[in-house]
Design an enzyme around this catalytic site. Structure first.
Site, mmCIF file in Angstrom:
data_model
loop_
_atom_site.group_PDB
_atom_site.id
_atom_site.type_symbol
_atom_site.label_atom_id
_atom_site.label_comp_id
_atom_site.label_asym_id
_atom_site.label_seq_id
_atom_site.Cartn_x
_atom_site.Cartn_y
_atom_site.Cartn_z
ATOM 1 N N LYS A 46 0.843 -1.192 0.000
ATOM 2 C CA LYS A 46 0.000 0.000 0.000
ATOM 3 C C LYS A 46 0.882 1.246 0.000
ATOM 4 O O LYS A 46 1.482 1.603 1.019
ATOM 5 C CB LYS A 46 -0.923 0.057 1.220
ATOM 6 C CG LYS A 46 -2.015 1.103 0.985
ATOM 7 C CD LYS A 46 -2.702 1.595 2.242
ATOM 8 C CE LYS A 46 -2.100 2.810 2.846
ATOM 9 N NZ LYS A 46 -2.045 4.013 1.999
ATOM 10 N N CYS A 91 13.203 10.627 7.279
ATOM 11 C CA CYS A 91 13.077 10.142 8.671
ATOM 12 C C CYS A 91 14.366 10.339 9.446
ATOM 13 O O CYS A 91 14.327 10.576 10.643
ATOM 14 C CB CYS A 91 12.633 8.691 8.688
ATOM 15 S SG CYS A 91 13.667 7.651 7.675
#
Ligand code: NAD
Length: 498
Positions: free
Chosen positions: A194, A303
């Site tokens: 996804k 990140c």
């Protein structure tokens, strides 16, 4: 004003057609025909549409993945055959490098050169790295001691964990999809990927190339759509054996709850608030531009972005002024214009969220050493590279992940203080970089920092062989390396009485 960008013929054609869902080898519309707009973050304009998967589509894709797994469609091939297919995926990524880089530029707001020479070859290398592992997944033989007068043959073997749901964010769509798909497939799993609702384009193209390379129907499925519907259902689903998630810590915690039903395995790559630690003996001519790059690359939407700068008090002013000067001189604008140095944020929501954090820093007394304002005269989602100086531990901007081009700076006076600041000022523990010429001090600080990745005299260098992941609330488990592969396996022990 932003120069209009004319996509290549191939990409223009792709953008004109609806991006579809890949379920059991077929490219399908959503079961209810629902669509999501895809925005170009450099212009704020809708450039394409993607099918918005429904719960029914989740059911179909889980059933397809489950059937392919139970029928050994993928694991029935020899490890060498699977390795060759993954290697072919890498070759195809390279053959279509320009097109994929263009998609990543338009969809995720990455500079073309960064995508073409960074993300795309890195994704290809990821498939090659794990292609090699297919033939090297091994168990061990064991000696038993429990019953002295009997003989046994005992061994362990690694088996694929089963059907895996792979959920990724928007800040590195191609690489993050590859970091999950390649090890999951090398281990023998069947996958449902996804992508983030904002950035499906490169993942859909990757899916086409994977099918072309020979990954069988049902073994790879792709569902674009919203997190709260598609993502949530995948993580709750009783026929999914594992979730590998990259995204925010907040959603990561929801996933742990959703996975409880069948106690599916969960690995989590979550937020970060990585410190950049500069000692007074560091080579500042390297450290200052590197510190700026660590926070402003990809507009801070990384990140492992170096978002907390701690400089020793002897060099604090020089370092803060140096990074602020770089920030003030950066050319910000569309990702399609290679003369720009920082591109857009991903969406209007993200832009507003980051701007609110700057406001919070302002209110709590941070000094704006550079930037701090939205760039309103362009269509896209632009913000000035921002340096919030003279911050302190209690400020939200120091503790919380901002995920934008916003750096906080703070002085420290001793190596004991810095370990406390770096560790205690934030709930995260993803990465850190240490800048010093003193090798002993570098290793001591590396040992003291609670983070999954520590760089010395560099920041943000990734490699397929290097495990990537966090301590504390930055996650569970690791991406990359043999360590990631193992997370897509179950360990079976077999004891045979002879
Ligand atoms: P997010 O958590 O909002 O979304 C990530 C993905 O999860 C998206 O695909 C989203 O649709 C899906 N999702 C949302 N709600 C869900 C739910 N309830 N159940 C299942 N799936 C759901 O994160 P984001 O804003 O897209 O990305 C930014 C975050 O990702 C930052 O916190 C960043 O630090 C983190 N990140 C971490 C790493 C890492 O390796 N540690 C790498 C990149 C990004």
């Amino acid at each position: 004003m932003i120069k209009p960008y004319l996509p290549s013929t191939k990409v223009a054609k792709r953008l004109r057609t609806e991006q579809r869902l890949l379920i059991n080898g077929q490219w399908l519309r959503a079961s209810d025909g629902g669509l999501l707009d895809i925005y170009n973050p450099s212009t704020g304009a809708v450039m394409s549409q993607t099918a918005k998967a429904t719960v029914e589509d989740v059911e179909q894709s889980v059933a397809a993945a489950r059937a392919s797994f139970e029928q050994s469609v993928w694991t029935g091939l020899t490890p060498a055959q699977r390795g060759k297919i993954l290697w072919r995926v890498a070759d195809l990524i390279e053959q279509h490098a320009e097109e994929i880089a263009e998609l990543e530029m338009l969809d995720a707001g990455k500079f073309y050169a960064d995508a073409r020479h960074g993300e795309v070859p890195f994704a290809a290398e990821c498939f090659r790295y794990y292609a090699g592992w297919c033939t090297k997944i091994e168990g061990r033989t064991k000696q038993l001691s429990t019953i002295p007068d009997q003989r046994f043959h005992a061994y362990t073997q690694r088996e694929p964990v089963g059907v895996v749901a792979l959920i990724v964010p928007w800040n590195g769509p191609l690489v993050q999809a590859s970091w999950k798909l390649a090890p999951a497939l090398a281990a023998g799993c069947s996958c449902i990927m996804k992508p983030a609702a904002q950035t499906p384009l490169s993942t859909v193209r990757l899916g086409e190339l994977m099918i072309q390379a020979g990954v069988p129907a049902g073994v790879i499925n792709i569902l674009s759509g919203g997190g709260s519907e598609v993502g949530q259902r995948l993580t709750e689903h009783p026929a999914v054996d594992k979730v590998s998630f990259t995204g925010s810590t907040k959603v990561g915690k929801r996933i742990i709850d959703a996975a409880k039903g069948n106690l599916k395995k969960v690995s989590l790559e979550l937020g970060g608030k990585s410190p950049v630690i500069i000692y007074p003996d560091a080579d500042l001519t390297t450290a200052i531009p590197a510190a700026a790059h660590a926070i402003f690359a990809n507009a801070g939407q990384v990140c492992v972005a170096g978002s907390r700068l701690y400089a020793h008090e002897a060099v604090y002013q020089q370092v803060t002024d140096g990074v602020a000067a770089i920030a003030k001189n950066m050319k910000v604008g569309a990702a399609s214009d290679s003369s720009n140095e920082m591109g857009p944020l991903i969406s209007k929501e993200q832009l507003n969220r980051v701007y609110q954090m700057i406001e919070s820093g302002r209110k709590e007394g941070a000094r704006i050493a550079a930037g701090g304002e939205l760039i309103a005269n362009q269509g896209g989602y632009f913000l000035q590279p921002t340096v919030l100086a003279d911050t302190h531990h209690a400020m939200r901007v120091v503790k919380e992940e901002i995920f934008g081009p916003v750096l906080t700076t703070m002085p420290f006076s001793s190596e004991d203080d810095i370990a406390i600041y770096a560790n205690d000022n934030s709930e995260y523990g993803l990465a850190a970089s240490i800048w010093t010429r003193d090798i002993g001090l570098a290793h001591k600080t590396a040992a003291d920092i609670k983070a999954g990745l520590v760089w010395v005299n560099c920041h943000g260098i990734p490699d397929m062989a290097i495990p990537f992941g966090g301590y504390k609330q930055s996650g569970w488990g690791r991406e990359n390396g043999y360590e990631a592969l193992l997370q897509y396996t179950e360990l079976k022990s077999v004891i045979v009485k002879l």
